[in-house]
Scaffold this motif. Structure first.
Motif, short mmCIF file in Angstrom:
data_model
loop_
_atom_site.label_atom_id
_atom_site.label_comp_id
_atom_site.label_asym_id
_atom_site.label_seq_id
_atom_site.Cartn_x
_atom_site.Cartn_y
_atom_site.Cartn_z
N ALA A 11 54.89 49.40 48.82
CA ALA A 11 55.37 50.78 48.60
C ALA A 11 54.35 51.84 49.00
CB ALA A 11 55.74 50.96 47.13
N HIS A 12 53.07 51.53 48.92
CA HIS A 12 52.01 52.52 49.18
C HIS A 12 51.08 51.96 50.26
CE1 HIS A 12 53.35 54.71 45.65
NE2 HIS A 12 53.39 53.55 45.03
N HIS A 13 51.38 52.27 51.50
CA HIS A 13 50.68 51.69 52.65
C HIS A 13 49.27 52.25 52.84
CE1 HIS A 13 54.50 49.98 53.46
NE2 HIS A 13 55.06 51.13 53.81
N ARG A 14 48.97 53.40 52.29
CA ARG A 14 47.69 54.05 52.55
C ARG A 14 46.58 53.65 51.58
NH1 ARG A 14 48.73 60.24 53.47
NH2 ARG A 14 46.52 60.07 53.89
N LEU A 15 46.85 52.75 50.68
CA LEU A 15 45.81 52.30 49.75
C LEU A 15 44.69 51.59 50.50
CD1 LEU A 15 47.83 50.83 46.75
CD2 LEU A 15 46.50 52.93 46.79
N GLU A 16 43.47 51.87 50.10
CA GLU A 16 42.32 51.21 50.72
C GLU A 16 41.38 50.59 49.69
OE1 GLU A 16 40.32 54.08 53.11
OE2 GLU A 16 42.04 54.38 54.43
N LEU A 17 41.30 51.21 48.51
CA LEU A 17 40.33 50.79 47.50
C LEU A 17 41.01 50.75 46.14
CD1 LEU A 17 37.35 50.35 46.52
CD2 LEU A 17 37.20 52.83 46.31
N LEU A 18 40.75 49.68 45.40
CA LEU A 18 41.24 49.53 44.03
C LEU A 18 40.06 49.27 43.12
CD1 LEU A 18 44.20 47.08 44.70
CD2 LEU A 18 44.38 49.52 44.22
N TRP A 19 40.09 49.87 41.94
CA TRP A 19 39.11 49.56 40.91
C TRP A 19 39.80 48.74 39.84
CZ3 TRP A 19 38.85 55.09 42.08
CH2 TRP A 19 37.76 55.42 42.87
N ALA A 20 39.11 47.75 39.32
CA ALA A 20 39.69 46.90 38.28
C ALA A 20 38.59 46.52 37.29
CB ALA A 20 40.28 45.65 38.90
N ASP A 21 39.02 46.08 36.11
CA ASP A 21 38.03 45.65 35.13
C ASP A 21 37.71 44.16 35.32
OD1 ASP A 21 40.17 44.31 34.02
OD2 ASP A 21 40.08 45.31 32.09
N GLY A 22 36.87 43.65 34.47
CA GLY A 22 36.35 42.30 34.62
C GLY A 22 37.38 41.19 34.51
N GLY A 23 38.56 41.46 33.99
CA GLY A 23 39.60 40.44 33.89
C GLY A 23 40.20 40.06 35.23
N TYR A 24 39.93 40.85 36.25
CA TYR A 24 40.52 40.61 37.56
C TYR A 24 39.49 40.11 38.57
CZ TYR A 24 44.37 43.17 35.51
OH TYR A 24 45.37 43.57 34.69
N LEU A 32 41.43 41.35 49.87
CA LEU A 32 40.88 41.68 51.18
C LEU A 32 41.62 40.94 52.30
CD1 LEU A 32 38.73 43.44 52.44
CD2 LEU A 32 37.14 41.53 52.25
N ALA A 33 41.89 39.67 52.09
CA ALA A 33 42.54 38.86 53.13
C ALA A 33 44.02 39.20 53.28
CB ALA A 33 42.37 37.38 52.80
N THR A 34 44.72 39.41 52.18
CA THR A 34 46.17 39.60 52.23
C THR A 34 46.57 41.04 52.51
OG1 THR A 34 46.37 37.82 50.62
CG2 THR A 34 48.31 39.16 50.98
N PHE A 35 45.92 41.98 51.87
CA PHE A 35 46.35 43.38 51.96
C PHE A 35 45.35 44.29 52.66
CE2 PHE A 35 47.79 41.69 47.79
CZ PHE A 35 49.12 41.56 48.10
N ALA A 36 44.19 43.78 53.04
CA ALA A 36 43.10 44.59 53.60
C ALA A 36 42.69 45.68 52.61
CB ALA A 36 43.47 45.18 54.96
N LEU A 37 42.69 45.33 51.32
CA LEU A 37 42.29 46.23 50.24
C LEU A 37 40.96 45.77 49.67
CD1 LEU A 37 45.59 46.63 48.19
CD2 LEU A 37 44.47 48.39 49.52
N VAL A 38 40.09 46.71 49.40
CA VAL A 38 38.83 46.41 48.74
C VAL A 38 39.07 46.51 47.24
CG1 VAL A 38 36.45 47.14 48.40
CG2 VAL A 38 37.48 47.27 50.67
N LEU A 39 38.83 45.43 46.53
CA LEU A 39 38.96 45.41 45.08
C LEU A 39 37.56 45.46 44.49
CD1 LEU A 39 40.80 45.13 42.60
CD2 LEU A 39 40.49 42.67 42.78
N GLN A 49 48.41 39.53 41.40
CA GLN A 49 48.87 39.17 42.74
C GLN A 49 50.30 39.65 42.98
OE1 GLN A 49 48.27 35.02 43.51
NE2 GLN A 49 46.05 35.20 43.56
N VAL A 50 51.17 39.43 42.00
CA VAL A 50 52.56 39.86 42.14
C VAL A 50 52.65 41.39 42.16
CG1 VAL A 50 54.84 39.80 41.03
CG2 VAL A 50 53.39 37.77 41.01
N LEU A 51 51.94 42.04 41.27
CA LEU A 51 51.97 43.50 41.20
C LEU A 51 51.39 44.12 42.47
CD1 LEU A 51 52.55 46.09 39.63
CD2 LEU A 51 50.34 45.82 38.52
#
Length: 137
Positions: free
Chosen positions: A44-57, A66-73, A35-37
């Motif tokens: 710093a990077h406004h054009r991000l739309e999609l993030l991939w993460a492993d099972g720990g997240y 999705l709610a805070t940054f409009a990013l799909v995790l 969350q902090v990261l």
């Protein structure tokens, strides 16, 4: 309470270039550090739309992004029939960065006492140009 271990949370682009890093003690949870990261990276990077993460997240972090940054995790999950060490799709990009860092063996030792110093050293090591092998120009 002190914890001697370290966790390195990184955000990289599809080429493996470092966008953000956070070093925490080992007793800090993955979702709390993410969350902090993500606040730092999203600012710093406004054009991000999609993030991939492993099972720990997994868990509430998906909805939080999705709610805070409009990013799909998107969580890259390991299937139940996989056995042994298998690098998951998209996960190899981050693993390659960690391999590059471990080549110097610096993250294997905790020379820095503070996590902020460890973050700064990680950033410095990723920006250092690759050296050519000895004997070659």
């Amino acid at each position: 309470m002190c914890c001697s271990g370290r966790k390195r949370h990184v955000v990289v682009d599809t080429l493996g270039l470092l966008l953000g890093v956070m070093v925490t003690s080992a007793n800090v949870g993955d979702r709390a550090a993410a969350q902090v990261l993500l606040h730092q990276v999203a600012d710093a990077h406004h054009r991000l739309e999609l993030l991939w993460a492993d099972g720990g997240y997994t868990g509430s972090l998906v909805e939080y992004c999705l709610a805070t940054f409009a990013l799909v995790l998107a969580i890259v999950k390991r299937s139940d029939d996989m056995r042994g060490f298998v690098v998951l799709p998209k996960r190899w990009i981050v693993e390659r960065l960690f391999a590059h860092l471990m080549r110097t063996r610096r993250p294997a030792r905790d020379y820095e006492r503070r996590t902020t110093s460890a973050e700064a050293m990680t950033l410095l090591m990723t920006r250092r140009p690759a050296r050519s092998p000895r004997g070659r120009a």
